[in-house]
Design a protein around this motif. Structure first.
Motif, PDB file in Angstrom:
ATOM      1  N   GLY A 188      44.565  41.008  40.796  1.00  0.00           N
ATOM      2  CA  GLY A 188      44.667  40.636  39.389  1.00  0.00           C
ATOM      3  C   GLY A 188      43.706  39.532  38.998  1.00  0.00           C
ATOM      4  N   ASN A 189      43.668  38.458  39.788  1.00  0.00           N
ATOM      5  CA  ASN A 189      42.775  37.352  39.469  1.00  0.00           C
ATOM      6  C   ASN A 189      41.306  37.758  39.600  1.00  0.00           C
ATOM      7  N   ALA A 190      40.996  38.568  40.615  1.00  0.00           N
ATOM      8  CA  ALA A 190      39.623  39.040  40.772  1.00  0.00           C
ATOM      9  C   ALA A 190      39.220  39.904  39.577  1.00  0.00           C
ATOM     10  N   SER A 191      40.119  40.765  39.141  1.00  0.00           N
ATOM     11  CA  SER A 191      39.829  41.603  37.980  1.00  0.00           C
ATOM     12  C   SER A 191      39.593  40.754  36.740  1.00  0.00           C
ATOM     13  N   ASP A 192      40.433  39.751  36.555  1.00  0.00           N
ATOM     14  CA  ASP A 192      40.286  38.885  35.387  1.00  0.00           C
ATOM     15  C   ASP A 192      38.947  38.162  35.403  1.00  0.00           C
ATOM     16  N   LEU A 193      38.571  37.602  36.550  1.00  0.00           N
ATOM     17  CA  LEU A 193      37.312  36.874  36.631  1.00  0.00           C
ATOM     18  C   LEU A 193      36.113  37.790  36.414  1.00  0.00           C
ATOM     19  N   ALA A 194      36.155  39.001  36.979  1.00  0.00           N
ATOM     20  CA  ALA A 194      35.018  39.914  36.884  1.00  0.00           C
ATOM     21  C   ALA A 194      34.919  40.586  35.521  1.00  0.00           C
ATOM     22  N   LEU A 195      36.063  40.908  34.914  1.00  0.00           N
ATOM     23  CA  LEU A 195      36.037  41.653  33.653  1.00  0.00           C
ATOM     24  C   LEU A 195      35.875  40.752  32.439  1.00  0.00           C
ATOM     25  N   SER A 196      36.318  39.506  32.546  1.00  0.00           N
ATOM     26  CA  SER A 196      36.172  38.575  31.424  1.00  0.00           C
ATOM     27  C   SER A 196      34.882  37.767  31.511  1.00  0.00           C
ATOM     28  N   GLY A 197      34.422  37.511  32.721  1.00  0.00           N
ATOM     29  CA  GLY A 197      33.276  36.629  32.899  1.00  0.00           C
ATOM     30  C   GLY A 197      33.577  35.198  32.516  1.00  0.00           C
ATOM     31  N   ARG A 198      34.855  34.849  32.466  1.00  0.00           N
ATOM     32  CA  ARG A 198      35.220  33.510  31.992  1.00  0.00           C
ATOM     33  C   ARG A 198      34.877  32.448  33.028  1.00  0.00           C
ATOM     34  N   THR A 199      34.782  31.223  32.561  1.00  0.00           N
ATOM     35  CA  THR A 199      34.453  30.076  33.400  1.00  0.00           C
ATOM     36  C   THR A 199      35.712  29.294  33.735  1.00  0.00           C
ATOM     37  N   VAL A 200      35.857  28.908  35.003  1.00  0.00           N
ATOM     38  CA  VAL A 200      36.993  28.102  35.424  1.00  0.00           C
ATOM     39  C   VAL A 200      36.472  26.811  36.027  1.00  0.00           C
ATOM     40  N   LEU A 201      37.248  25.743  35.891  1.00  0.00           N
ATOM     41  CA  LEU A 201      36.911  24.471  36.520  1.00  0.00           C
ATOM     42  C   LEU A 201      37.459  24.416  37.946  1.00  0.00           C
ATOM     43  N   GLY A 202      37.060  23.402  38.686  1.00  0.00           N
ATOM     44  CA  GLY A 202      37.387  23.321  40.095  1.00  0.00           C
ATOM     45  C   GLY A 202      38.858  23.423  40.414  1.00  0.00           C
ATOM     46  N   ASP A 203      39.711  22.719  39.630  1.00  0.00           N
ATOM     47  CA  ASP A 203      41.142  22.738  39.930  1.00  0.00           C
ATOM     48  C   ASP A 203      41.739  24.126  39.735  1.00  0.00           C
ATOM     49  N   GLU A 204      41.336  24.823  38.659  1.00  0.00           N
ATOM     50  CA  GLU A 204      41.838  26.183  38.471  1.00  0.00           C
ATOM     51  C   GLU A 204      41.280  27.116  39.534  1.00  0.00           C
ATOM     52  N   ALA A 205      40.022  26.915  39.914  1.00  0.00           N
ATOM     53  CA  ALA A 205      39.431  27.730  40.977  1.00  0.00           C
ATOM     54  C   ALA A 205      40.215  27.589  42.269  1.00  0.00           C
ATOM     55  N   LEU A 206      40.681  26.373  42.557  1.00  0.00           N
ATOM     56  CA  LEU A 206      41.505  26.153  43.752  1.00  0.00           C
ATOM     57  C   LEU A 206      42.828  26.892  43.622  1.00  0.00           C
ATOM     58  N   ALA A 207      43.456  26.817  42.461  1.00  0.00           N
ATOM     59  CA  ALA A 207      44.740  27.494  42.253  1.00  0.00           C
ATOM     60  C   ALA A 207      44.590  29.007  42.377  1.00  0.00           C
ATOM     61  N   LEU A 208      43.449  29.539  41.956  1.00  0.00           N
ATOM     62  CA  LEU A 208      43.210  30.977  42.035  1.00  0.00           C
ATOM     63  C   LEU A 208      42.844  31.436  43.448  1.00  0.00           C
ATOM     64  N   GLY A 209      42.446  30.511  44.306  1.00  0.00           N
ATOM     65  CA  GLY A 209      41.958  30.867  45.637  1.00  0.00           C
ATOM     66  C   GLY A 209      40.469  31.111  45.667  1.00  0.00           C
ATOM     67  N   LEU A 210      39.790  30.846  44.549  1.00  0.00           N
ATOM     68  CA  LEU A 210      38.346  31.064  44.485  1.00  0.00           C
ATOM     69  C   LEU A 210      37.607  30.064  45.357  1.00  0.00           C
ATOM     70  N   VAL A 211      38.112  28.822  45.453  1.00  0.00           N
ATOM     71  CA  VAL A 211      37.589  27.824  46.376  1.00  0.00           C
ATOM     72  C   VAL A 211      38.731  27.355  47.267  1.00  0.00           C
ATOM     73  N   ASP A 212      38.384  26.634  48.319  1.00  0.00           N
ATOM     74  CA  ASP A 212      39.373  26.262  49.328  1.00  0.00           C
ATOM     75  C   ASP A 212      39.803  24.800  49.272  1.00  0.00           C
ATOM     76  N   GLU A 213      39.022  23.968  48.601  1.00  0.00           N
ATOM     77  CA  GLU A 213      39.344  22.547  48.524  1.00  0.00           C
ATOM     78  C   GLU A 213      38.649  21.963  47.310  1.00  0.00           C
ATOM     79  N   VAL A 214      39.254  20.948  46.714  1.00  0.00           N
ATOM     80  CA  VAL A 214      38.635  20.205  45.615  1.00  0.00           C
ATOM     81  C   VAL A 214      38.483  18.763  46.069  1.00  0.00           C
ATOM     82  N   ALA A 215      37.304  18.182  45.828  1.00  0.00           N
ATOM     83  CA  ALA A 215      37.036  16.806  46.256  1.00  0.00           C
ATOM     84  C   ALA A 215      36.071  16.157  45.281  1.00  0.00           C
ATOM     85  N   ASP A 216      36.220  14.851  45.093  1.00  0.00           N
ATOM     86  CA  ASP A 216      35.300  14.119  44.229  1.00  0.00           C
ATOM     87  C   ASP A 216      33.927  13.984  44.883  1.00  0.00           C
TER      88      ASP A 216
END
Length: 270
Positions: A169-197
């Motif tokens: 579902g999340n992969a479909s949303d990202l690919a079909l919408s082309g929307r932009t997410v910030l680091g914290d949302e990317a972490l929640a989606l599993g798109l990235v593995d860690e957020v750090a300053d």
């Protein structure tokens, strides 16, 4: 090591830090940058002193996608020198024959690779990193698989890795919408593995935790994850593991690890 014009390379002990270096263009991808990245990875993989890689960007961005003037416009005009990103290939613009290098295969067969996503990671700037081993993003980093907004499609096996990382579902949303997410949302989606300053220092710490282990075992583990990550045949999964285990038993690193354990000391793998 070669002289580079669009990346920099800094070896910090056993970690090779590769920085995309077109800050005035937010490190937009070009065929030249791709060729230099491939060279830096191949050189590091051949160097026994290098245990892992970190990839980041200079300035405010990580990689804001393909350079439209150098890639898309050139492709529309039929310029073969503007290699397509889908092939992930190295190319030249003179009479030297092209070297075809599969970027995804390079990442999966390489020593461990950690991305330090310090800023905008858009289009190919995102798909370049999805096949790496661990992704660290800044909370304010902007990530987008925005191919549909440019009238093209995901590449570099990102239609596979987006699903593996984020679920259907999340992969479909990202690919079909082309929307932009910030680091914290990317972490929640599993798109990235860690957020750090401080993404570079965070990525280096992670890379060092990989580089300190037996190089042969690390390579076997990466190979098994690549082959077995979506393999439904569990008997085949176990056969592959046993084959790798038999090979690992014969390595000097295994013998050193056993000796170090018996002698109550840290093993020396490099």
């Amino acid at each position: 090591m070669s002289e580079y014009t669009q990346i920099t390379v800094d070896d910090r002990d056993e970690i090779r830090v590769i920085t995309l270096n077109r800050p005035d263009k937010l490190n937009a991808w070009t065929p030249t940058m791709n060729a230099e990245l491939i060279d830096a990875f191949q050189d590091g993989n051949a160097d026994p002193a290098i245990g892992a890689f970190v990839v980041t960007g200079a300035g405010r961005g990580f990689c804001a996608g393909a350079d439209v003037s150098e890639v898309f416009k050139a492709q529309i005009e039929g310029d073969d020198a503007a290699d397509d990103t889908a092939s992930g290939s190295d190319s030249t613009t003179d009479d030297t024959p092209r070297r075809r290098v599969d970027w995804v295969s390079l990442m999966r067969s390489s020593k461990p690779v950690v991305a330090a996503i310090n800023g905008a990671s858009i289009g190919v700037g995102l798909t370049l990193v999805l096949s790496m081993d661990f992704l660290v993003a800044h909370p304010a980093a902007k990530l987008s698989a925005r191919f549909v907004k440019m009238g093209v499609v995901p590449e570099l096996a990102s239609s596979h890795f987006l699903v593996q990382r984020c679920g259907w579902g999340n992969a479909s949303d990202l690919a079909l919408s082309g929307r932009t997410v910030l680091g914290d949302e990317a972490l929640a989606l599993g798109l990235v593995d860690e957020v750090a300053d401080d993404v570079v220092e965070g990525a280096i710490r992670r890379a060092k935790s990989y580089a300190e282990n037996a190089p042969a075992s690390v390579q076997f583990a990466k190979q098994l994850l690549t082959e077995n990550g979506t393999e439904p045949d569990l008997a085949l999964v176990q056969r592959r593991e046993l084959t790798a285990l038999d090979q690992a038993y014969q390595t000097p690193e295994h013998h050193e690890a056993v000796a170090a354990f018996m002698e109550r000391r840290a093993p020396k793998f490099r």
